[in-house]
Design an enzyme around this catalytic site. Sequence first.
Site, PDB file in Angstrom:
ATOM      1  N   GLU A  55      -0.499  -1.106 -18.108  1.00 30.46           N
ATOM      2  CA  GLU A  55      -0.993  -1.635 -17.141  1.00 30.46           C
ATOM      3  C   GLU A  55      -1.702  -3.093 -17.003  1.00 30.46           C
ATOM      4  O   GLU A  55      -2.576  -2.564 -18.324  1.00 30.46           O
ATOM      5  CB  GLU A  55      -1.168  -1.160 -16.619  1.00 30.46           C
ATOM      6  CG  GLU A  55      -2.486  -1.509 -15.176  1.00 30.46           C
ATOM      7  CD  GLU A  55      -2.035  -1.851 -14.006  1.00 30.46           C
ATOM      8  OE1 GLU A  55      -1.006  -1.280 -13.280  1.00 30.46           O
ATOM      9  OE2 GLU A  55      -2.101  -2.621 -13.818  1.00 30.46           O
ATOM     10  N   ALA A  70      -2.639   6.836   3.043  1.00 33.58           N
ATOM     11  CA  ALA A  70      -2.368   8.098   2.688  1.00 33.58           C
ATOM     12  C   ALA A  70      -1.976   9.134   4.023  1.00 33.58           C
ATOM     13  O   ALA A  70      -2.579  10.382   3.809  1.00 33.58           O
ATOM     14  CB  ALA A  70      -4.172   8.208   2.852  1.00 33.58           C
ATOM     15  N   HIS A  73       4.444  11.669   4.662  1.00 34.47           N
ATOM     16  CA  HIS A  73       5.290  11.543   4.952  1.00 34.47           C
ATOM     17  C   HIS A  73       6.327  12.854   5.230  1.00 34.47           C
ATOM     18  O   HIS A  73       7.156  12.820   4.199  1.00 34.47           O
ATOM     19  CB  HIS A  73       6.296  10.180   5.618  1.00 34.47           C
ATOM     20  CG  HIS A  73       4.827   8.904   5.917  1.00 34.47           C
ATOM     21  ND1 HIS A  73       4.576   8.956   7.052  1.00 34.47           N
ATOM     22  CD2 HIS A  73       4.430   7.992   4.897  1.00 34.47           C
ATOM     23  CE1 HIS A  73       3.758   7.373   7.367  1.00 34.47           C
ATOM     24  NE2 HIS A  73       3.701   7.140   5.686  1.00 34.47           N
ATOM     25  N   VAL A 196       2.932  -6.765 -19.679  1.00 32.40           N
ATOM     26  CA  VAL A 196       3.624  -7.501 -20.528  1.00 32.40           C
ATOM     27  C   VAL A 196       4.255  -8.838 -20.050  1.00 32.40           C
ATOM     28  O   VAL A 196       3.749 -10.039 -19.233  1.00 32.40           O
ATOM     29  CB  VAL A 196       5.311  -6.357 -19.493  1.00 32.40           C
ATOM     30  CG1 VAL A 196       6.380  -6.643 -20.563  1.00 32.40           C
ATOM     31  CG2 VAL A 196       4.706  -5.032 -20.136  1.00 32.40           C
ATOM     32  N   LYS A 274       5.330   0.327  10.282  1.00 30.09           N
ATOM     33  CA  LYS A 274       5.143   1.296  11.285  1.00 30.09           C
ATOM     34  C   LYS A 274       4.403   1.429  12.331  1.00 30.09           C
ATOM     35  O   LYS A 274       4.134   2.220  13.161  1.00 30.09           O
ATOM     36  CB  LYS A 274       5.138   1.958  10.228  1.00 30.09           C
ATOM     37  CG  LYS A 274       5.621   3.124   9.324  1.00 30.09           C
ATOM     38  CD  LYS A 274       5.279   4.101   8.239  1.00 30.09           C
ATOM     39  CE  LYS A 274       6.520   5.214   7.366  1.00 30.09           C
ATOM     40  NZ  LYS A 274       7.055   6.038   8.772  1.00 30.09           N
ATOM     41  N   ARG A 335       1.536  -4.647   0.256  1.00 28.70           N
ATOM     42  CA  ARG A 335       2.364  -3.910   0.445  1.00 28.70           C
ATOM     43  C   ARG A 335       3.591  -5.134  -0.086  1.00 28.70           C
ATOM     44  O   ARG A 335       3.613  -6.201  -0.057  1.00 28.70           O
ATOM     45  CB  ARG A 335       2.952  -3.535   1.582  1.00 28.70           C
ATOM     46  CG  ARG A 335       2.326  -3.477   2.788  1.00 28.70           C
ATOM     47  CD  ARG A 335       2.318  -2.514   3.471  1.00 28.70           C
ATOM     48  NE  ARG A 335       2.400  -2.386   5.222  1.00 28.70           N
ATOM     49  CZ  ARG A 335       1.339  -2.829   6.357  1.00 28.70           C
ATOM     50  NH1 ARG A 335       0.384  -3.578   5.528  1.00 28.70           N
ATOM     51  NH2 ARG A 335       1.783  -2.921   7.589  1.00 28.70           N
ATOM     52  N   ILE A 359       8.954  -1.048  -2.392  1.00 27.66           N
ATOM     53  CA  ILE A 359       8.318   0.405  -2.338  1.00 27.66           C
ATOM     54  C   ILE A 359       6.815  -0.159  -1.792  1.00 27.66           C
ATOM     55  O   ILE A 359       6.073  -0.109  -1.611  1.00 27.66           O
ATOM     56  CB  ILE A 359       8.520   1.336  -3.341  1.00 27.66           C
ATOM     57  CG1 ILE A 359       9.724   1.345  -4.395  1.00 27.66           C
ATOM     58  CG2 ILE A 359       7.529   2.835  -2.673  1.00 27.66           C
ATOM     59  CD1 ILE A 359      10.188   1.692  -5.549  1.00 27.66           C
ATOM     60  N   CYS A 454     -24.093   3.254   4.373  1.00 27.53           N
ATOM     61  CA  CYS A 454     -24.835   1.920   4.024  1.00 27.53           C
ATOM     62  C   CYS A 454     -23.777   1.289   3.178  1.00 27.53           C
ATOM     63  O   CYS A 454     -24.752  -0.131   2.632  1.00 27.53           O
ATOM     64  CB  CYS A 454     -26.192   2.558   3.756  1.00 27.53           C
ATOM     65  SG  CYS A 454     -26.089   2.727   1.518  1.00 27.53           S
ATOM     66  N   CYS A 459     -27.168   3.104  -3.130  1.00 30.95           N
ATOM     67  CA  CYS A 459     -26.987   3.472  -4.547  1.00 30.95           C
ATOM     68  C   CYS A 459     -26.370   2.262  -5.779  1.00 30.95           C
ATOM     69  O   CYS A 459     -26.892   2.830  -6.518  1.00 30.95           O
ATOM     70  CB  CYS A 459     -26.125   4.034  -4.203  1.00 30.95           C
ATOM     71  SG  CYS A 459     -24.462   4.142  -3.931  1.00 30.95           S
TER      72      CYS A 459
END
Lengths: 482, 335
Positions: A55, A70, A73, A196, A274, A335, A359, A454, A459
Site C-alpha cells: 500500500e 457503509a 447492499h 509501486v 444511487k 469513488r 469499483i 465537539c 480530546c
Amino acid sequence: MNAAHYNENSRPHDDRISTASLLAEGDIAIIGGGVVGCAVARRMTLEGASVVLIEKAADILDGASKGNSAILHTGFDAPVGTLEWECVQKGYEEYLEIRKSLNLPLLKSGALVAAWTEEEEERFTDIIKKGHENGVKDLLLLSRSEVLDLEPNLSENIRAAIAVPGEYVIDPWSAPLAYLLQALENGGQAFFNAGVRGGDFDGAYWLLNTPRGKVKARYVINCAGLYGDILDRDVLGATEFNIKPRKGQFVVFDKAAHKLVRSIILPVPTERTKGIVLFPTIFGNLMVGPTAEEQEARGDSSVAKEILSELHAQAVQKLPALTDIPVTATYAGIRPATERKEYRIIEDSARNWITLGGIRSTGLTAALGIARHVHSLLSNQDVEFKAIENPIVPHVPNLAEHLPRDYETPGYGEIICHCEMVTRREIHSALTAKVPAASLAGLKRRTRATMGRCQGFYCSARLAELTRGKFDEPLAVGEVDG
Amino acid sequence: MNHLPSGKWMADTLKDNRWDVAIIGAGPTGLAAATELKKAGIKRVIVLDREFEPGGIPRHCGHPPFGIKEFSRVMTGPSYARRLVGSAENAGVNLAMKTTVTSLGAQGTLSIVSPEGLGEVKAKRVLLATGARETPRSVRMISGDRGLGICNTGTLQSMIYLNNLIPFHRPVVVGTEIVSFSALLTCKKAGIQPVAMLEEESRATVRWPIYHAVYIFGVPLFLGTRIINILGDKRVRAVRVSDKNGDKREIVCDGVVFTGQFTPDSSLVRMSHLDLDQKTERPLVDQYGRCSDPSYYAAGNLLNQPVEVAGKCWSKGCLTAQQIVKDLNEELLST
C-alpha cells in the site's frame, strides 16, 4: 516520509530505489489496501496462497474506501446478470456468514426506496421487477400511510415506498481491517509506504519496485482503486479504462437524530448514481449523502459549503425534525468511477495480472464476492493452492453504538474522547495493533476518537500526547520552549 | 495539580449513592455551587466530572485575569482552578473525577461510568454545570480540505498549557470575541505567531481588547473577511479568504484557530427527558434555574448567552446553590 504517490504530473522514478533489495516475496502481490485489496488478501490467504499486500499510504483505507455509505447492499437494484450483481450477492452472503466470528457489527435497519414525486412512483414497477430478477424476493410495496406508520418522522410529502428488508448498515472500516488481519494472522504480509513505481515480468515472476524494496510474486492483483488505471499504464504499458474521480460529500447529524429514522431512506436510483441517501450509521448518528460530483483530482476530498448546505436542506425536507438537530461532522469521499458503469475486472493471463477497477459504492458489500471471483479466475488458470485448515479468526474491536463498547468494561484507564466514549485502552490497542493506526485519520477509523460532537475540542490535546512519535503527520509540530 | 483520589476511594464513595445534591461538571460554576451548598449546611454533595482533574476551562487558560471577584486577587487560570478545588475540598465536597454521566433519568437518577465500571448516582437535586464549548469547523460548514492544524481555542490551550505541545507555528485566528484575545495570548506564550486575525463582520465583536491586542502582538486584523476555502490535504498550508468587496486572496498559514461561537454542552439534556430550547440548545429553566423536571437545575455557561467569564459563572453557581438550599428546605414556592 518516502511514501510514493501516484500522480499524473509527477511519477517518481528513482533508480537507486529500484535496485534496492528484496522486500518480500509470495505467490500473490496485492497492490492497494482498500476494502477490495484487504478482502482479496484474506480470501487468497485462506485458499492457501502466500500473499503480500503493498500500500502506498501509511495505513489501509486511505483512498476511496475511507468515505462510503457503509451499507450492506442486497443488490436489488444492480444491473441484472452482471458480475457486479454476482459479487454483491456473494459478498452479502459471506459478510453475514463470517461477521460474528470476526466481531463485525450489523444494524438490521432495512431500507425504504422512497418516492417523493409521481414520476418516481411510476418507476416502482420496474424497480420491483428488477429486484425479483436479482433474486431479492422480499421487496414490499408500501402505501403512504404504511410508510408513515413505519417511519412517522418522514415528511408527509412522501408518496409511497418499496421496503427492502435486507439492506443493512455496517462498520465500513472495521470490516476491511478484519479482512486484512485475518490474512496476516494466517501468514500474509502487508507493507505500507510502499507504492509501486514499476515492475518487470520475466514470464514466471513479477518484480515490483517500491520505495521499500522489491516485491517478488507470481501473480499481481491491481486493487489500486482511484489509481488503478495509472498503475496498469505504468507497469503494463496500457490501461483499458480511465478513472473519472467522483466526489461524494456527506453531512453527519448528532446522535440525537438516530432515533428519528430506523431505515435507510434510499432515493429512486438514476442511471448514473444511487443518489442521496439518508441513513442511520452503525455509530449512532444519522447521515445524508453522498453527492456525485465529477472532478479531475483523485486526491481532492475537500468539502464545499454550498453543497453541504444543500445536502442539509434536502435532509430536512425529507425528515423535518432534523431542523432542530445539530450537525456533527462533514466529509467527502471519492469513488473510482470510470467511463463505464460496470466493474472493470480485467485479466492479463499472459502476464499473470488481474486488474480490479471501477469499483464504486457497492464495493464495501461486494469486496468479499470480488475476492472469490479473483480466486476462481486464478483457479481457471490452473493455479492451485491448498486451502488452510482451521484458519485463525481474529476479533476486531466493536465500535457499534448498539453493542457493548469498551468503556462498559472496567479497567479502561480513562475516557479520552468523551463524545464518542473512546477509552485510553482502545487508543493504546489501535496504536500497537498488528495493523496499527499510522495517522490521525487511521486512529479515527479504528476508535472514533474526535469524530463526535465537539470534533476534538476536548480530546485533541490528550491525543497529541498519546500519539507522540507514532504518526508521520503528527498532531503536534513542536514543544513549548522552557 | 494533585490528582484527586480515584480508584477504590471513588468506588466506595459512589457505592453509597444517595446524595443531597449531585453536580455535573467541576468547572467554576459547579465548584462554586458545591462549596456554597456545603457552607449552607447541605450534608452530602458530590461533583461528578469526566476529566481526570477538576477545574474546568480555567485549568488551561494560563494567563490572568482570574479570581478578582472571588478571591480578591489577580490569578492565572490554573492557579484559580486550584484555588476553587481547594475551597471545595476544604468545605467537604466530594469530587468524583474520571466519572462520566451517560444519561439523566427521572428524579435525579444518573447513569454513570468510571474506570471502575458502570453505576448509578441518585440525588435529591442535580445541578447541570456542563458549560459550553466553541463551534467546530464542521458545524460552521467551512469549505476545503480537512488536514491537520484546524482547532478551537480550547484545544490550542489544552495542548499548550496541559501538554506543552504546539499544533502549528503560523496560524490564522478566526473571530474577535474575548476568547479570541485569549487565543492570541496563548499563542504568544508558546512562541506561535498568528499571521492574521479574521472577522466576518465589519467590526470586532469585542473592540477592547482586540484592537489593542492585534497592535501589541503585531497580528494584522482583517474585518469583513471570511474564509472561503481551507487548503492542505495532510496539513493546512493556506486559506483562501474573501473580503467585504468580494475580493479573494490566499493567506499562507499552517493552521486555523476557530475561536468562540460558543455552544452549550447540552447533549446530556438533548438525549434526556428534560425540555430543551431547540433554537439556543439550552435547557429550559424557570427564574430559579430549575429544569422541566424539578429535581434538575442548570447554571453557568450551559445557560449563559453569550458565555460569561469564570467570575460570573462562579457567582451564578453560588446563586443557584442558594436556590437549591431553599428548595431542599422546602421554602421555594411551587411554580
